[in-house]
Design an enzyme around this catalytic site. Structure first.
Site, short mmCIF file in Angstrom:
data_model
loop_
_atom_site.label_atom_id
_atom_site.label_comp_id
_atom_site.label_asym_id
_atom_site.label_seq_id
_atom_site.Cartn_x
_atom_site.Cartn_y
_atom_site.Cartn_z
N HIS A 193 0.91 -1.06 -0.06
CA HIS A 193 0.19 0.12 0.08
C HIS A 193 0.82 1.14 -0.09
O HIS A 193 1.94 1.23 0.57
CB HIS A 193 -0.73 0.25 1.12
CG HIS A 193 -1.81 -0.95 1.55
ND1 HIS A 193 -1.27 -2.12 2.00
CD2 HIS A 193 -3.08 -1.28 1.42
CE1 HIS A 193 -2.40 -2.82 2.32
NE2 HIS A 193 -3.52 -2.39 1.88
N ASP A 205 2.44 1.89 3.21
CA ASP A 205 3.27 1.11 3.85
C ASP A 205 4.79 1.40 3.55
O ASP A 205 5.69 1.25 4.43
CB ASP A 205 3.13 -0.31 3.32
CG ASP A 205 1.85 -0.77 3.31
OD1 ASP A 205 1.09 -0.71 4.26
OD2 ASP A 205 1.48 -1.83 2.38
C1 XLS Z 1 -7.44 -6.47 4.44
C2 XLS Z 1 -6.87 -6.73 2.98
C3 XLS Z 1 -5.98 -5.74 2.75
C4 XLS Z 1 -5.73 -5.82 1.11
C5 XLS Z 1 -5.26 -4.69 0.55
O1 XLS Z 1 -8.13 -7.11 4.97
O2 XLS Z 1 -6.75 -8.01 3.01
O3 XLS Z 1 -4.84 -5.80 3.16
O4 XLS Z 1 -5.09 -6.88 0.56
O5 XLS Z 1 -5.63 -3.41 0.72
#
Ligand code: XLS
Ligand code: CA
Ligand code: CA
Length: 439
Positions: A102, A105
């Protein structure tokens, strides 16, 4: 291939993880995952396309709603470049050829939109340099439009246009970064795209706004040279009570309704499928049947807990079923197996992140081998084919091909002799187990 080390080595004492075979008892070695070994016509690395998730591996610190952080990183987590060095060192030591992130991140979120774009660009340049130095590729990136308080009522589905517009800053920049980094896919997970109460929600309008955002994001990305797939990641709930991308079937219906089915596919996460009351395999097959299985977030939930525990995958039954579906559709294409999974809050040794990935990679490598054998032998596919053989010729075939109306069908039914045919579930369960235990 050696591993990447930036200005300093962060995971000292742990070298490149190597394949030692199934008799090895070395916890820091692969027992089944042998990247260059062929299974059928492709290597394991080509089949499995493993990816490490930035957020769980280099951002999540073990905190939960009841407790403070427990996990301390071997790098300064406020320095995005140190974090990136540690991440790429990890990717190359464990041997995941892809990664996913993300926006927030890879650097700490910034309130001011222009400063956000500038910082994101600086960090993207740093990621590109590390990609080039290591050979690791971007499976996908995405924008986190669920953590910041401005998104408490949604991002693209927010009732306030200004919030929708602010979310576009993130999407636009993430798409530009994706193109710069040669990303293969771009993911939308609608964490806050849903509702808590229908008493304050115009669901129809929100869904139309969501589609609008996807359409203009697609158009912009294509205009700047994005050639990959857009992926929607279904999840039924958490954090909202009801998310619009509830499960694979709902998501596919939504994409088709707005004409997005050619540019978009699904990123199926195992734990999300089970939260929706399905099996992992069910949601994979729903997508695959529609030609819309794009990628997988590999993890597993907990059979007793009804929430998204994001555990590393270990369940051989589920994994083998998943790999069978992937093999049957001819592979992942641009997608892969992204470990959207986290070590437990009380897993605090530096090696635990390695052990977790080794377990997941070995489990999928073993699942691949078993699924390949199942596919080659054809026992299950032949069983299923035979089960429907009454539609392969004669009147059954004409019905299936749309060449029969209800009057004719009912006329045949008047004289039809129906018989009991066993579904043979116990036989099939036993056969499946015999494949699992053969290794
Ligand atoms: C949350 C999601 C998230 C997505 C990406 O539950 O898994 O991490 O994979 O935003
Ligand atoms: Ca996910
Ligand atoms: Ca999850």
């Amino acid at each position: 291939m050696s591993y990447f080390v930036g200005e300093k080595e962060y995971f000292k004492g742990i070298g490149k993880i190597r394949f030692e075979g199934k008799s090895s008892r070395n916890p820091l070695a692969f027992k089944h995952y042998n990247a260059d070994e062929k299974v059928g016509d492709k290597t394991m690395a080509e089949h499995l396309r493993f990816s490490t998730a930035y957020w769980h591996s280099f951002c999540a610190n073990g905190s939960d709603p009841f407790g403070k952080p427990t996990i301390s990183f071997p790098f300064d987590s406020s320095d995005p470049f140190a974090k990136a060095d540690a991440a790429f060192e990890f990717f190359t030591k464990i041997g995941t050829p892809f990664y996913a992130f993300h926006d927030v991140d890879v650097f700490d979120d910034i309130e001011d939109g222009r400063a956000y774009e500038k910082r994101y660009q600086e960090v993207a340049d740093g990621l590109l340099a590390r990609q080039k130095a290591s050979g690791v590729k971007l499976l996908w990136n995405t924008s986190n439009m669920f953590s910041h308080p401005r998104y408490m009522n949604g991002a693209a589905t927010n009732p306030d246009f200004n919030v929708v517009a602010r979310s576009a800053v993130q999407i636009k920049k993430s798409l530009e970064v994706n193109v710069q980094l040669g990303g293969l896919n771009y993911v939308f997970w609608g964490g806050r795209e849903g509702y808590m109460s229908l008493l304050n929600t115009d669901m129809k309008r929100e869904q139309e706004h969501l589609a609008r955002m996807l359409i203009i994001a697609r158009d912009y990305a294509r205009s700047i040279g994005f050639t990959g797939k857009f992926l929607i990641e279904p999840k039924p709930m958490e954090p909202t009570k009801h998310q619009y991308d509830y499960d694979a079937a709902t998501t596919i219906g939504f994409l088709q309704r707005f004409g997005l089915q050619d540019d978009f596919a699904c990123n199926i996460e195992a734990n999300h499928a089970t939260l929706a009351g399905h099996t992992f395999a069910h949601d994979l097959l729903v997508c695959s049947d529609a030609g819309m299985l794009g990628s997988v977030d590999a993890n597993q939930g907990d059979a007793q807990n009804g929430w998204d525990t994001d555990e590393f995958p270990t369940n051989m039954y589920d994994i083998t079923m998943a790999m069978l579906i992937v093999l049957n559709q001819g592979g992942f294409g641009l997608g892969g197996l992204n470990f959207d999974a986290k070590i437990r809050r009380n897993s605090t040794d530096a090696e635990d992140l390695f052990l977790a990935h080794i377990g997941g990679m070995d489990a999928f490598a073993l699942g691949l081998k078993i699924a390949h054998k199942i596919k080659e032998d054809g026992f299950f596919s032949n069983f299923i084919k035979n089960r429907y053989s009454s539609f392969d010729s004669g009147a059954g075939k004409r019905f299936a091909e749309g060449k029969m109306d209800l009057v004719e069908l009912a006329r045949i039914g008047l004289d039809a002799k129906t018989k009991q045919t066993s579904g043979k579930q116990e036989l099939l369960n036993n056969m499946f187990n015999s494949y699992l235990f053969d290794y």
